[in-house]
Design a protein around this motif. Structure first.
Motif, PDB file in Angstrom:
ATOM      1  N   PHE A  50      -7.156  -4.397  17.069  1.00  0.00           N
ATOM      2  CA  PHE A  50      -6.571  -5.317  17.563  1.00  0.00           C
ATOM      3  C   PHE A  50      -5.689  -4.680  18.491  1.00  0.00           C
ATOM      4  CE2 PHE A  50      -7.474  -6.739  13.345  1.00  0.00           C
ATOM      5  CZ  PHE A  50      -7.617  -8.423  14.271  1.00  0.00           C
ATOM      6  N   ARG A  76       1.005  -4.745  14.154  1.00  0.00           N
ATOM      7  CA  ARG A  76       0.340  -6.331  13.350  1.00  0.00           C
ATOM      8  C   ARG A  76      -0.439  -6.145  12.764  1.00  0.00           C
ATOM      9  NH1 ARG A  76       0.956 -11.351  17.198  1.00  0.00           N
ATOM     10  NH2 ARG A  76       0.989 -11.499  16.138  1.00  0.00           N
ATOM     11  N   SER A  77      -1.268  -4.787  13.574  1.00  0.00           N
ATOM     12  CA  SER A  77      -2.657  -4.643  12.507  1.00  0.00           C
ATOM     13  C   SER A  77      -2.094  -3.513  11.321  1.00  0.00           C
ATOM     14  CB  SER A  77      -3.087  -4.518  13.727  1.00  0.00           C
ATOM     15  OG  SER A  77      -4.177  -4.149  12.926  1.00  0.00           O
ATOM     16  N   PHE A  80      -0.565  -1.494   8.052  1.00  0.00           N
ATOM     17  CA  PHE A  80       0.223  -2.199   7.350  1.00  0.00           C
ATOM     18  C   PHE A  80       1.860  -1.789   6.803  1.00  0.00           C
ATOM     19  CE2 PHE A  80      -3.889  -3.238   5.847  1.00  0.00           C
ATOM     20  CZ  PHE A  80      -3.552  -4.491   6.120  1.00  0.00           C
ATOM     21  N   PRO A  81       2.511  -2.523   7.364  1.00  0.00           N
ATOM     22  CA  PRO A  81       3.918  -1.064   7.023  1.00  0.00           C
ATOM     23  C   PRO A  81       4.610  -0.573   5.363  1.00  0.00           C
ATOM     24  CG  PRO A  81       4.712  -3.601   6.948  1.00  0.00           C
ATOM     25  CD  PRO A  81       3.243  -3.070   7.370  1.00  0.00           C
ATOM     26  N   TRP A  82       3.552  -1.436   5.228  1.00  0.00           N
ATOM     27  CA  TRP A  82       3.915  -0.615   3.206  1.00  0.00           C
ATOM     28  C   TRP A  82       3.235   0.741   3.339  1.00  0.00           C
ATOM     29  CZ3 TRP A  82       2.797  -5.392   4.416  1.00  0.00           C
ATOM     30  CH2 TRP A  82       1.231  -5.797   4.341  1.00  0.00           C
ATOM     31  N   PHE A 114      -7.062   2.126   3.255  1.00  0.00           N
ATOM     32  CA  PHE A 114      -7.355   0.231   2.728  1.00  0.00           C
ATOM     33  C   PHE A 114      -9.481  -0.109   2.725  1.00  0.00           C
ATOM     34  CE2 PHE A 114      -7.239  -3.959   3.860  1.00  0.00           C
ATOM     35  CZ  PHE A 114      -6.266  -4.305   2.307  1.00  0.00           C
ATOM     36  N   PRO A 115      -9.351  -0.137   4.589  1.00  0.00           N
ATOM     37  CA  PRO A 115     -10.613  -1.298   4.046  1.00  0.00           C
ATOM     38  C   PRO A 115     -11.757  -0.720   3.267  1.00  0.00           C
ATOM     39  CG  PRO A 115     -10.392   0.845   6.038  1.00  0.00           C
ATOM     40  CD  PRO A 115      -8.989   0.307   4.872  1.00  0.00           C
ATOM     41  N   ARG A 131     -11.820   0.733  -0.132  1.00  0.00           N
ATOM     42  CA  ARG A 131     -12.074   0.529  -1.201  1.00  0.00           C
ATOM     43  C   ARG A 131     -13.124  -0.480  -1.487  1.00  0.00           C
ATOM     44  NH1 ARG A 131      -7.530  -1.193  -5.214  1.00  0.00           N
ATOM     45  NH2 ARG A 131      -8.457  -3.426  -5.475  1.00  0.00           N
ATOM     46  N   TYR A 186       5.159   6.415   7.679  1.00  0.00           N
ATOM     47  CA  TYR A 186       4.013   5.597   7.619  1.00  0.00           C
ATOM     48  C   TYR A 186       4.535   5.069   9.329  1.00  0.00           C
ATOM     49  CZ  TYR A 186       5.839   4.990   3.134  1.00  0.00           C
ATOM     50  OH  TYR A 186       6.121   4.923   1.429  1.00  0.00           O
ATOM     51  N   TRP A 198       5.347   2.686  11.060  1.00  0.00           N
ATOM     52  CA  TRP A 198       6.926   2.702  12.011  1.00  0.00           C
ATOM     53  C   TRP A 198       7.780   4.253  12.617  1.00  0.00           C
ATOM     54  CZ3 TRP A 198       9.955   4.107   8.081  1.00  0.00           C
ATOM     55  CH2 TRP A 198      10.102   3.237   6.885  1.00  0.00           C
ATOM     56  N   ARG A 230      -8.391   4.498  11.158  1.00  0.00           N
ATOM     57  CA  ARG A 230      -9.427   3.435   9.977  1.00  0.00           C
ATOM     58  C   ARG A 230      -9.803   2.498  10.027  1.00  0.00           C
ATOM     59  NH1 ARG A 230      -4.968  -1.684   8.895  1.00  0.00           N
ATOM     60  NH2 ARG A 230      -5.368  -2.227  10.807  1.00  0.00           N
ATOM     61  N   ALA A 231     -10.594   2.439  11.846  1.00  0.00           N
ATOM     62  CA  ALA A 231     -11.965   1.223  11.748  1.00  0.00           C
ATOM     63  C   ALA A 231     -12.934   2.618  11.927  1.00  0.00           C
ATOM     64  CB  ALA A 231     -11.308   0.889  13.327  1.00  0.00           C
ATOM     65  N   PHE A 263     -14.256   3.560   7.792  1.00  0.00           N
ATOM     66  CA  PHE A 263     -14.707   2.508   7.666  1.00  0.00           C
ATOM     67  C   PHE A 263     -16.316   2.876   8.216  1.00  0.00           C
ATOM     68  CE2 PHE A 263     -16.065  -1.995   6.971  1.00  0.00           C
ATOM     69  CZ  PHE A 263     -15.830  -2.444   5.889  1.00  0.00           C
TER      70      PHE A 263
END
Lengths: 268, 259
Positions: free
Chosen positions: A89, A94-95, A97-99, A108-109, A111, A140, A142, A156-157, A160
């Protein structure tokens, strides 16, 4: 010989056929678009602002349903986001995950993938290393600059391992130097991981610099005005490629195409 | 060091001066006997806590508070997630929520007594009812503020519905949930003391009512001070927890930068 025949011979990955997209019962965003992308190819779709470029990519990757027409990935109809296709994106902030840390974001993807923990960990490490963020793996998002955040999204992409990466104006929110960096990073990743790339952008120079082929989009309701091959030599280099006479001729041609808002006959 | 002094000197100084003035006015008989000297309240507080009479009441109050508050939080998070993620549920219940939320919970005490009698059950129901609304509204706000791009990202990677709920929606809603917990924790304590005062047989509220009836003025003030301190500690504790759990949330980051 038709384009279709050439594409078939060159091993077509993605095929978009007569795609139309209307928002609800209202505005027609995309009138009719057909295009194809071959394995290992870098294809750009360039169009003016508001040409429905994001809508087009979201429809191609199965996040939005087309009003009519179809999208085929490896000859299979796309009805939901397929695992072989990942969208990066424009809005990385916004895409991501800030946490989650950089590592956890990239993981993440994975999993869902049927891989051992060790394999997943090495995919993550490799992807973070490929975008040059190993030293920031525990940060992090941010805590990072905009360009670095977009690198995380790209890592991240890549982790995957999609067959094709869809890039939605991924470098539009960063400064010019970072932008050139990210462009070259994308070309490197394509060479390193053999990922096919489909980019949408309003930046004509960027489209020409990165691509093997460029589709020029009209203002909405969008159609494809022209398909242009980019026969510039590989590998591309910012200064050399961009000062090439062929580069300038291509970018001027696309400028003209976008600038003239061509007369169009309404769809039948 | 000097920054800390500059920060805390004015508010603490004001409190000390205020207490000193009340102390003098009370000791000299200028103030009516209903306003005791702060030192007398402090002595009463230490004595009543020390001999266990107030300590036991505090424990009772906190016990009731904890049970009811936990129930309210659990119910509100489930309700908030359902309303926030399923449009049909939201449409069905949002008007009801808007109608019930502004009704002062204390005004429902007679109704609660009618249905549940004067026992612990009624008190728990009242506290749960009062704490539920701010918890629900904040949870709902958190869930509904989850960025659509974040959700698209999860869908794009083929994340399942349950995974998206547990690993994307819930963490993204956590800042709202944490605010809800902090706000409704304080409110739950206030309502706990209130129902004990109105219809209790134990707890700090009951103690305050008893002290007032038997004209034990200083212990009454001591119990009021104790409930105030407890509320302040609960709020400060949850505020700290909030900063730790949602340290990544933009609002927490902003206040950390400012502070």
């Amino acid at each position: 010989m038709t384009n279709g025949a050439v594409a078939a011979r060159r091993d077509r990955v993605l095929e978009v056929v007569d795609l139309q997209k209307r928002y609800g019962a209202g505005t027609l965003a995309i009138e009719r678009i057909s295009l194809d992308v071959c394995r290992g190819e870098f294809v750009s779709i360039v169009g003016p602002s508001g040409a429905g470029k994001t809508t087009l990519l979201k429809t191609i990757c199965g996040l939005l349903a087309p009003t009519s027409g179809r999208v085929l990935l490896d000859d299979k109809l796309v009805t939901a986001p397929p695992p072989e296709m990942v969208l990066v994106f424009q809005d990385y902030a916004r895409s991501l995950f800030p946490w989650l840390t950089v590592t956890a974001n990239v993981a993440f993807p994975l999993r869902k993938k049927r891989l051992g923990a060790g394999e997943k960990a090495s995919l993550v490490l490799e992807a973070i290393d490929a975008v040059g963020l190993t030293a920031f793996a525990g940060h992090y998002p941010w805590q990072l600059s905009g360009g670095m955040q977009q690198r995380v999204a790209i890592a991240r992409a890549v982790a995957f391992r999609p067959e094709i990466l869809l890039l939605d104006e991924p470098f539009a929110s960063v400064d010019a130097l970072t932008r050139a960096d990210l462009e070259d990073l994308t070309l490197r990743l394509r060479a390193e991981f053999g990922i096919t790339m489909l980019l949408v952008t309003h930046d004509i120079d960027e489209a020409v610099y990165l691509s093997d082929r460029v589709f020029v989009l009209s203002p909405p309701p969008s159609v494809i005005v022209r398909e242009i091959a980019v026969p510039l030599s590989q590998p591309r280099e910012q200064e050399r490629t961009r000062s090439d006479a062929a580069f300038l001729a291509l970018r001027n041609e696309i400028h003209r195409l976008i600038g003239q808002h061509p007369e169009r006959t309404p769809a039948p | 060091m000097s920054a800390a002094v500059a920060r805390w000197a004015p508010p603490l100084g004001f409190v000390v001066v205020l207490f000193a003035v009340v102390e003098v006015l009370s000791r000299t008989g200028v103030l009516p006997p209903d306003i005791p000297a702060p030192s007398a309240v402090a002595i009463a507080l230490v004595r009543e806590l020390g001999d266990g009479s107030l300590t036991l009441q505090l424990a009772t109050t906190l016990g009731t508070w904890a049970v009811a508050f936990a129930i309210a939080v659990a119910l509100a998070i489930v309700a908030g997630l359902l309303m926030g993620t399923i449009p049909l549920v939201y449409d069905a219940f949002s008007t009801l929520v808007d109608l019930l939320r502004p009704v002062p919970s204390v005004s429902m005490i007679p109704l609660a007594i009618l249905f549940f009698g004067l026992g612990a059950e009624m008190r728990i129901v009242m506290i749960v009812y009062a704490a539920f609304w701010p918890m629900l509204v904040n949870t709902l706000y958190g869930v509904r503020s989850v960025d659509p791009v974040t959700l698209d990202t999860a869908r794009n990677f083929g994340t399942s519905g349950i995974d998206t709920l547990a690993r994307v929606v819930l963490p993204a809603a956590l800042p709202g949930i944490a605010t809800g917990i902090r706000v409704s924790a304080s409110l739950a304590l206030a309502v706990t003391v209130t129902v004990e005062l109105v219809a209790g047989d134990s707890g700090i509220g009951h103690y305050i009512a008893q002290a007032e009836q038997s004209s034990r003025i200083a212990p009454m003030y001591a119990a009021i001070v104790l409930s105030g301190l407890t509320g302040w500690l609960i709020n400060a504790g949850f505020a700290r927890l909030e900063d730790r759990v949602v340290f990544w949330s933009p609002s927490v980051r902003r206040s950390a930068e400012a502070g």
